[in-house]
Design a protein around this motif. Sequence first.
Motif, PDB file in Angstrom:
ATOM      1  N   GLU A   1       0.522  -0.914   0.101  1.00 42.59           N
ATOM      2  CA  GLU A   1      -0.470  -0.054  -0.133  1.00 42.59           C
ATOM      3  C   GLU A   1       0.314   0.817   0.166  1.00 42.59           C
ATOM      4  O   GLU A   1       0.396   2.486   0.013  1.00 42.59           O
ATOM      5  N   ASP A   2       2.077   1.132  -0.278  1.00 46.46           N
ATOM      6  CA  ASP A   2       3.567   2.564   0.173  1.00 46.46           C
ATOM      7  C   ASP A   2       3.454   2.227  -1.236  1.00 46.46           C
ATOM      8  O   ASP A   2       4.269   1.286  -1.888  1.00 46.46           O
ATOM      9  N   PRO A   3       3.534   3.474  -2.029  1.00 44.27           N
ATOM     10  CA  PRO A   3       3.431   4.128  -3.556  1.00 44.27           C
ATOM     11  C   PRO A   3       5.393   3.391  -3.677  1.00 44.27           C
ATOM     12  O   PRO A   3       5.755   3.101  -4.419  1.00 44.27           O
ATOM     13  N   GLN A   4       5.660   4.076  -2.451  1.00 41.10           N
ATOM     14  CA  GLN A   4       7.249   3.888  -2.694  1.00 41.10           C
ATOM     15  C   GLN A   4       8.030   3.251  -2.701  1.00 41.10           C
ATOM     16  O   GLN A   4       9.043   2.153  -2.583  1.00 41.10           O
TER      17      GLN A   4
ATOM     18  N   SER B   1       3.410   5.091  -7.606  1.00 45.11           N
ATOM     19  CA  SER B   1       3.654   5.872  -7.169  1.00 45.11           C
ATOM     20  C   SER B   1       3.757   6.645  -8.803  1.00 45.11           C
ATOM     21  O   SER B   1       3.367   6.090  -9.762  1.00 45.11           O
ATOM     22  N   ARG B   2       3.509   7.863  -9.102  1.00 46.08           N
ATOM     23  CA  ARG B   2       3.800   9.001 -10.262  1.00 46.08           C
ATOM     24  C   ARG B   2       5.196   8.379 -11.181  1.00 46.08           C
ATOM     25  O   ARG B   2       4.620   8.155 -12.448  1.00 46.08           O
ATOM     26  N   LYS B   3       6.269   8.069 -10.792  1.00 41.11           N
ATOM     27  CA  LYS B   3       7.245   8.334 -11.023  1.00 41.11           C
ATOM     28  C   LYS B   3       6.905   6.156 -12.391  1.00 41.11           C
ATOM     29  O   LYS B   3       7.030   6.011 -14.175  1.00 41.11           O
ATOM     30  N   VAL B   4       6.592   5.474 -11.531  1.00 45.79           N
ATOM     31  CA  VAL B   4       6.420   3.704 -11.915  1.00 45.79           C
ATOM     32  C   VAL B   4       5.132   4.008 -12.712  1.00 45.79           C
ATOM     33  O   VAL B   4       5.580   3.088 -14.176  1.00 45.79           O
ATOM     34  N   ILE B   5       3.705   4.826 -12.660  1.00 45.90           N
ATOM     35  CA  ILE B   5       3.119   5.537 -14.049  1.00 45.90           C
ATOM     36  C   ILE B   5       3.520   5.971 -14.910  1.00 45.90           C
ATOM     37  O   ILE B   5       3.613   5.687 -16.470  1.00 45.90           O
ATOM     38  N   GLU B   6       4.288   6.523 -15.364  1.00 48.77           N
ATOM     39  CA  GLU B   6       5.050   7.320 -16.036  1.00 48.77           C
ATOM     40  C   GLU B   6       6.359   6.110 -16.491  1.00 48.77           C
ATOM     41  O   GLU B   6       5.945   6.639 -18.045  1.00 48.77           O
TER      42      GLU B   6
END
Length: 480
Positions: free
Chosen positions: A152-155, A179-184
Amino acid sequence: MARLTLSEGRPLPDAVVEAVITHPDRSVRGRFACNPHVDPGLRLRLIDDPEWTVRALLSDGPALPLHIAPAPLPDWAVLHMIRTYGDELQGGLGFTRQVSTGFMWSALSHPDPKVRLMGISWRGVPDDVREALFADPDEKVRKRARDWVRDEDPQWVEQQLPPHSCHGRTDGLLNGALSRKVIENVLTAPAAEDERAMIASNPTLPADVVALLSADPDAEVRREIAGHPRLSQEGRRALGADPDPLVRRCTAHRRDLEPDELRALAADPDPRVRLAASMHPALTDAERAAIDYEVPMDEPFVPGIPSRVPGDPGELRRDALSGHPMLRRRAARDRFLPPDLVARLAADADLGVRVLLAQNHPEAPAALLLRSFLEYTGRKREHLLLRADFPSAGLARYAGDEDPAVRALACRDPETAAETVDKLTRDPDPRVRAAAAAHPKLPPARLAELLDDEELAHHAAANPALDPVVMRRLVASAAG
């Protein structure tokens, strides 16, 4: 082979049970320890067996399909096994499947930390219970609780996500907090072609990415987005009073999908996308009916892994009463469906609804089980036969059916004539021959003959008409 059936493949008379439980060969006792045909109370007589392999098999439980839960062990036995068996003997899925739901819930607040450790395997644990486990006085309990929710922790997900395509990466993209980085990275440099479709079903996907993917050129991505499951708190507050009723309904159902996006998906050129959009909970049945969707009939109607935790009863009833067959199919899969809806869906016009109900609901009517087996010939059809309520009376009439799976039903009828059973042991289909070999009306001379038959001895040994003297002799021969 025949003697092994006596310890693992059938119910046993009391005298034979005694012979098996006290047998000097640990493999005989071990096979009995996981026999799905005997009462747990009998298997538990081996709970303190001196051989760890026997205890391990008892802990792992009967080898049943995942959709069929074994009879739960008594709570005292579960507690004894947790406290006295090593972790390697009682930490697997087979063990937890034998634990009652009540014990699993109570385990989370049990005074013994070893019991609390075992209980930390649930989704949907209330927040106050989770917080208590995070602050537990036992370090192992605290660590297990933190580990259980770390996805549940994006990092954490970002750090642990493998850079190459593999099962671990797939699981993280489907189920982890993104996380936004994973999505990008997925949007710009995916490790595999289907990764946009993977994140499209992830409930942590931000609203702007949902909007982006709702117009994706890949129909599979749009199909996944059509069922996206989450709307932010801010979005609900902003849209809850909107004058457009579809806006308000999208908001009430907690969807990131905006009404305009839903309307576009409902008119998508791909029929799979339209079908997914037609199932959106914000729509009324009239709005669903206006969508040009097709209900698939070529998909397998198979049993699912049963949930221990009921969902929203209002949503379940809404699905069961819907005019949309796919929503009724979804309701039919739910083992918590109440009796009135079970009766309604058992008579549903859709084959998928009827078979899924038969495959998944513990109270599916016996007549429905038989009808489903006769009408459905797809994958996992044979699992219907594992249901305890599958009927036996009147099945002799199918002995001449052209479908061998249906012919074999005659072997489940205790009133099938002896000459018919004898004939079926010579059937051209091996499944029919095997079923007939275990029928109690099989003439004794033919039964004795089959005990020496390389193909059918295993099945003949499961015949309840077998003389107990012969049973004990076969069990005793295991030591030789």
